[in-house]
Design an enzyme around this catalytic site. Sequence first.
Site, PDB file in Angstrom:
ATOM      1  N   GLY A 223       0.177  -5.238   0.576  1.00 27.34           N
ATOM      2  CA  GLY A 223      -0.944  -5.346  -0.347  1.00 27.34           C
ATOM      3  C   GLY A 223      -0.574  -6.006  -1.652  1.00 27.34           C
ATOM      4  O   GLY A 223      -1.425  -6.609  -2.314  1.00 27.34           O
TER       5      GLY A 223
ATOM      6  N   GLU B 192      -0.827  -9.623  -0.955  1.00 23.38           N
ATOM      7  CA  GLU B 192      -2.255  -9.931  -0.862  1.00 23.38           C
ATOM      8  C   GLU B 192      -2.901  -9.939  -2.241  1.00 23.38           C
ATOM      9  O   GLU B 192      -3.741 -10.795  -2.542  1.00 23.38           O
ATOM     10  CB  GLU B 192      -2.936  -8.915   0.055  1.00 23.38           C
ATOM     11  CG  GLU B 192      -2.537  -9.102   1.517  1.00 23.38           C
ATOM     12  CD  GLU B 192      -2.955  -7.955   2.414  1.00 23.38           C
ATOM     13  OE1 GLU B 192      -3.463  -8.225   3.507  1.00 23.38           O
ATOM     14  OE2 GLU B 192      -2.765  -6.783   2.028  1.00 23.38           O
TER      15      GLU B 192
ATOM     16  N   GLU C  43       3.487  -5.425   7.308  1.00 28.58           N
ATOM     17  CA  GLU C  43       2.671  -4.395   7.952  1.00 28.58           C
ATOM     18  C   GLU C  43       3.004  -4.223   9.430  1.00 28.58           C
ATOM     19  O   GLU C  43       2.935  -3.112   9.966  1.00 28.58           O
ATOM     20  CB  GLU C  43       1.179  -4.724   7.792  1.00 28.58           C
ATOM     21  CG  GLU C  43       0.640  -4.632   6.375  1.00 28.58           C
ATOM     22  CD  GLU C  43       0.766  -5.924   5.592  1.00 28.58           C
ATOM     23  OE1 GLU C  43       0.140  -6.043   4.528  1.00 28.58           O
ATOM     24  OE2 GLU C  43       1.507  -6.837   6.055  1.00 28.58           O
TER      25      GLU C  43
ATOM     26  N   ALA D  16       0.846  -1.192   0.000  1.00 29.44           N
ATOM     27  CA  ALA D  16       0.000   0.000   0.000  1.00 29.44           C
ATOM     28  C   ALA D  16       0.880   1.240   0.000  1.00 29.44           C
ATOM     29  O   ALA D  16       2.051   1.192   0.372  1.00 29.44           O
ATOM     30  CB  ALA D  16      -0.915  -0.009   1.217  1.00 29.44           C
TER      31      ALA D  16
END
Length: 256
Positions: A107, A110, A130, A64
């Site tokens: 992300g 993911e 994270e 992200a």
Amino acid sequence: MTEVLLERPLDGVALLRINRPEAKNALNAEVRRLLAEHMSVLGSDTSVRAVVLTGNSEAFAAGADIKDMAEIGAIELMLRNNHLLWRTIAQCPKPVIAAVNGYAFGGGCELAMHADIIIAGENASFAQPEVKVGIMPGAGGTQRLVRAVGKSRAMWLAMTGQAISGTEAAAMGLAARVVPDDQVLETALDMAKTISRMPPLAIAQIKEVMLAGMDAPLDTALMLERKAFQMLFASRDQKEGMKAFLEKRKPVYEGL
């Protein structure tokens, strides 16, 4: 220039490229929106039989965009409804292959796990880091990772932020195949080409039943499989496939 590029490199195959090289393809709001938009359109496009998702040689997606997240609050984050964009990607009915070179962090990891198949370069780097910035995976990282590699390894990766190579990812079962870095996209496109020549109804049922059955009791999952298997005998493609086999020729599948 758009931050997600759509290409049609092969008949029946769509290629989506994340295009933020200046930010190592970090997933800002626009990239997530465009990915969801493309997946929604491609999912209903009968000319598309497989989708390849990639970045560039340096990064699949480096997570992200932290600049976009550092100062926001919980309510603002909730109101963004990012989970709806991720859900659209996950629910694309077409087979999706992630071709991963370089960083697939946070992300990005993911996003790769939203695909049905991951092809990784030997020097690709997967991580859920994270925890190192005070949070945790929030786009399926805890749930998809534990299903892919098991509880102990998923806990290790999520709690330490440890990065693993493409070779390690394949050994753990996170990636389906690991290949030399310069062969990743070619391998993914070749796989997509193979899948695109299969009967689309059977491919769609395989994906739907596998994903639904993973979290169902075995008896329920087997029932879903049995019903889908039986339903395919109502298709013209089933008749064509078996007739072609008996006649020793290549079948031509219509998706009907």
